[in-house]
Structure formats: structure tokens, C-alpha cells
Motif scaffolding. Structure first.
Motif, short mmCIF file in Angstrom:
data_model
loop_
_atom_site.label_atom_id
_atom_site.label_comp_id
_atom_site.label_asym_id
_atom_site.label_seq_id
_atom_site.Cartn_x
_atom_site.Cartn_y
_atom_site.Cartn_z
N LYS A 58 -74.40 85.08 -41.28
CA LYS A 58 -74.89 86.44 -41.39
C LYS A 58 -74.00 87.26 -42.32
O LYS A 58 -73.59 88.37 -41.98
CB LYS A 58 -74.95 87.11 -40.01
N GLY A 59 -73.68 86.70 -43.47
CA GLY A 59 -72.73 87.35 -44.37
C GLY A 59 -71.33 86.88 -44.05
O GLY A 59 -71.04 86.44 -42.94
N PHE A 60 -70.44 86.96 -45.04
CA PHE A 60 -69.11 86.37 -44.89
C PHE A 60 -68.24 87.08 -43.86
O PHE A 60 -67.52 86.44 -43.10
CB PHE A 60 -68.40 86.35 -46.25
N GLY A 61 -68.30 88.42 -43.81
CA GLY A 61 -67.47 89.14 -42.84
C GLY A 61 -67.85 88.79 -41.41
O GLY A 61 -66.99 88.41 -40.60
N TRP A 62 -69.12 88.93 -41.08
CA TRP A 62 -69.60 88.63 -39.73
C TRP A 62 -69.31 87.18 -39.37
O TRP A 62 -68.85 86.88 -38.26
CB TRP A 62 -71.10 88.90 -39.62
N THR A 63 -69.58 86.27 -40.28
CA THR A 63 -69.45 84.85 -39.98
C THR A 63 -68.00 84.44 -39.77
O THR A 63 -67.69 83.63 -38.88
CB THR A 63 -70.09 84.00 -41.10
N LYS A 64 -67.08 84.99 -40.54
CA LYS A 64 -65.66 84.68 -40.35
C LYS A 64 -65.17 85.20 -39.00
O LYS A 64 -64.39 84.52 -38.31
CB LYS A 64 -64.82 85.24 -41.49
N ASN A 65 -65.63 86.37 -38.61
CA ASN A 65 -65.25 86.90 -37.29
C ASN A 65 -65.83 86.05 -36.17
O ASN A 65 -65.16 85.78 -35.16
CB ASN A 65 -65.70 88.36 -37.15
N CYS A 66 -67.07 85.62 -36.34
CA CYS A 66 -67.70 84.76 -35.35
C CYS A 66 -66.95 83.45 -35.22
O CYS A 66 -66.63 83.00 -34.11
CB CYS A 66 -69.16 84.51 -35.72
N ALA A 67 -66.64 82.82 -36.34
CA ALA A 67 -65.93 81.54 -36.33
C ALA A 67 -64.54 81.69 -35.72
O ALA A 67 -64.08 80.83 -34.95
CB ALA A 67 -65.83 80.98 -37.74
N SER A 68 -63.88 82.81 -36.01
CA SER A 68 -62.53 83.04 -35.49
C SER A 68 -62.51 83.23 -33.97
O SER A 68 -61.48 83.01 -33.32
CB SER A 68 -61.91 84.27 -36.16
N SER A 69 -63.64 83.62 -33.41
CA SER A 69 -63.70 83.82 -31.96
C SER A 69 -63.52 82.50 -31.20
O SER A 69 -63.22 82.51 -30.01
CB SER A 69 -65.03 84.48 -31.57
N PHE A 70 -63.71 81.38 -31.87
CA PHE A 70 -63.54 80.07 -31.24
C PHE A 70 -62.09 79.57 -31.32
O PHE A 70 -61.77 78.51 -30.76
CB PHE A 70 -64.47 79.04 -31.89
N ALA A 71 -61.23 80.30 -32.03
CA ALA A 71 -59.83 79.88 -32.19
C ALA A 71 -59.10 79.92 -30.86
O ALA A 71 -59.22 80.87 -30.09
CB ALA A 71 -59.13 80.78 -33.21
N LEU A 72 -58.32 78.88 -30.58
CA LEU A 72 -57.55 78.81 -29.35
C LEU A 72 -56.29 79.67 -29.41
O LEU A 72 -55.77 80.09 -28.38
CB LEU A 72 -57.17 77.36 -29.04
N ASN A 73 -55.80 79.91 -30.62
CA ASN A 73 -54.59 80.71 -30.81
C ASN A 73 -54.94 82.11 -31.29
O ASN A 73 -56.01 82.34 -31.86
CB ASN A 73 -53.67 80.04 -31.85
N ASP A 74 -54.01 83.04 -31.07
CA ASP A 74 -54.21 84.41 -31.54
C ASP A 74 -54.08 84.50 -33.06
O ASP A 74 -54.74 85.33 -33.69
CB ASP A 74 -53.20 85.35 -30.89
N TRP A 75 -53.23 83.65 -33.63
CA TRP A 75 -53.04 83.66 -35.08
C TRP A 75 -54.13 82.82 -35.73
O TRP A 75 -54.36 81.67 -35.35
CB TRP A 75 -51.66 83.14 -35.46
#
Length: 249
Positions: A58-75
Motif C-alpha cells: 500500500k505504498g512504501f511508507g505504509w508497507t515498511k511500517n507494516c513489515a517492521s511490525s513483525f520485527a522481534l527486536n525494537d531496532w
């Protein structure tokens, strides 16, 4: 490492294996695939440290935030599926004490095929890619997305990301069409445009890339890049003009 790496991918079979090999020292690598029809998914599945997520774009900004939500680490470290983390950067990430109030910027070396592009404004770009997701995130831009840095500091990290973004001239054409459509869609009703603006922007873009940024020193590759920039800018503004006209109707 207490860093998760996030990789957006779609039909990246030519480059993603090289990308993921450079990330084998990370315990948590999220590959967010948005509709690959080639071998991208099968390649990603070969790496034991990869968490493969299949979702929509859904656009690069939204998609990067969505993908980052699956990260196990805060960084979170954002790496594209045509980029490679070099050894110097990897060692720096392993040893550096990170400050959550800092967004970290990386140095990029650009390549066409295996030819390093040393001019055109491509080489040694500094791009923000490492951040703490409890503090900030990407903005919602469909294109030209960026990490929000309000009230935060920015610091550059040693080392490089090697960017292998294009392998054929046809890929320049495909990306010009894709990016110009995203730009026009994202700015419909927000920005004004006209055929004259589209034409003048394309001319200036070519001149800036080929002359001011010395793209001519990169030989035929510099010419291809400068012309691609001109084409992209022309279609960005002519598509926006057309969409604005349709909106008024």
C-alpha cells in the motif's frame, strides 16, 4: 544482534539471495513479500533466520511500517531486496552501542549490473535506515518515504550498503512507470501540474544528472540514468496533470 532486518520483496529472484547471504549474522530477518510470482519466496525459505511474511503493498511508507511490525527486536534495519550489507557495516552494527533517540544513516554505493556508478548523484548517498520502532517509524508517503526524525538526532554509521538496483535497461523503464504512477496517485488534488511543468522538469532533471552531477563521467551508464530521470519526471507530472483533470470532472 538486537537488530531485526526488514526486507521488502517482489519478484527479486535476481538479487535477493545475495542480499540474504549478507544478512546471515542477523537472528531475525523479515522478508515481506508482496506478490512475487518468480523464485523469490523459495529463495527466502532457504535461509533459517528468515521470517517470511506475505502481505499487500500500500505504498512504501505504509508497507515498511507494516513489515517492521513483525520485527522481534525494537531496532529495525531496512534493507531492500537488491542491496548488500558489506563487512565493515556488519562489524559496526555488531559492536556499536545504539541510542534510541538517534536515527542512523547509512552510506550507499550504487551499481548498474556490476558497474559502480560514481556520479549522477548516486554514489555515497546517505540514507536513514536504522531506527528504534518504539520511538519512531516511516511516514505514510507512497514514494519518497522517510523515517520521521522530529525531536531525534541523526548519526552516520561506518560501512556501506551496496545497491544493485538495475540489471537491464528495461528495468529503468518499468521503474519509471511504477514510480511516476505512485507519485501522481499520492499527490492528486494536492499538487498542481501542467504539460509545461512536466516538460521543464524532465529537461532540468536530465541536465542536473548528466551535467551538474557529472553523469557523463559514467559513460553510457550515466546517459541511461540521466535519461531515465528525465522520463520519470516527465511522467510523474503529466500523470498528475491528467489525474487532477479527471478529479475536477
Amino acid at each position: 544482534m538486537n537488530i531485526s532486518t526488514v526486507v521488502l520483496a517482489k519478484n527479486s529472484e535476481k538479487t535477493i539471495e545475495k542480499t540474504l547471504k549478507s544478512l546471515v549474522d542477523f537472528d531475525d530477518v523479515i522478508v515481506y513479500d508482496n506478490g512475487s510470482t518468480d523464485e523469490t519466496i523459495n529463495i527466502a525459505k532457504k535461509f533459517s533466520n528468515v521470517n517470511l511474511i506475505q502481505g499487500e503493498f500500500k505504498g512504501f511508507g505504509w508497507t515498511k511500517n507494516c513489515a517492521s511490525s513483525f520485527a522481534l527486536n525494537d531496532w529495525v534495519l531496512i534493507i531492500d531486496s537488491d542491496e548488500v550489507v558489506d563487512r565493515e557495516l556488519l562489524n559496526e552494527l555488531k559492536t556499536k552501542k545504539l541510542d534510541k533517540n538517534i536515527v542512523y544513516r547509512l552510506n550507499f554505493k550504487a551499481f548498474y549490473k556490476d558497474i559502480q556508478v560514481k556520479h549522477c548523484g548516486w554514489n555515497n548517498q546517505k540514507i536513514k535506515r536504522l531506527y528504534n520502532k518504539t520511538i519512531t517509524k516511516y511516514n505514510s508517503n507512497d514514494v519518497h518515504e522517510d523515517i520521521i526524525t522530529d525531536g531525534l538526532n541523526i548519526e552516520e554509521i561506518k560501512g556501506n550498503v551496496e545497491h544493485y538496483s538495475y540489471h537491464t535497461i528495461s528495468e529503468f523503464i518499468i521503474k519509471a512507470d511504477r514510480y511516476s504512477t505512485l507519485f501522481a496517485t499520492n499527490n492528486t488534488g494536492k499538487k498542481a501540474s501542467s504539460p509545461t511543468k512536466a516538460f521543464l522538469n524532465s529537461i532540468y532533471s536530465f541536465f542536473r544528472t548528466y551535467i551538474i552531477k557529472q553523469g557523463f563521467r559514467d559513460g553510457y551508464v550515466g546517459l541511461v540514468i540521466a535519461y531515465s530521470h528525465a522520463v520519470t519526471n516527465f511522467y510523474k507530472y503529466i500523470k498528475l496533470y491528467e489525474l487532477n483533470k479527471e478529479l475536477k470532472k
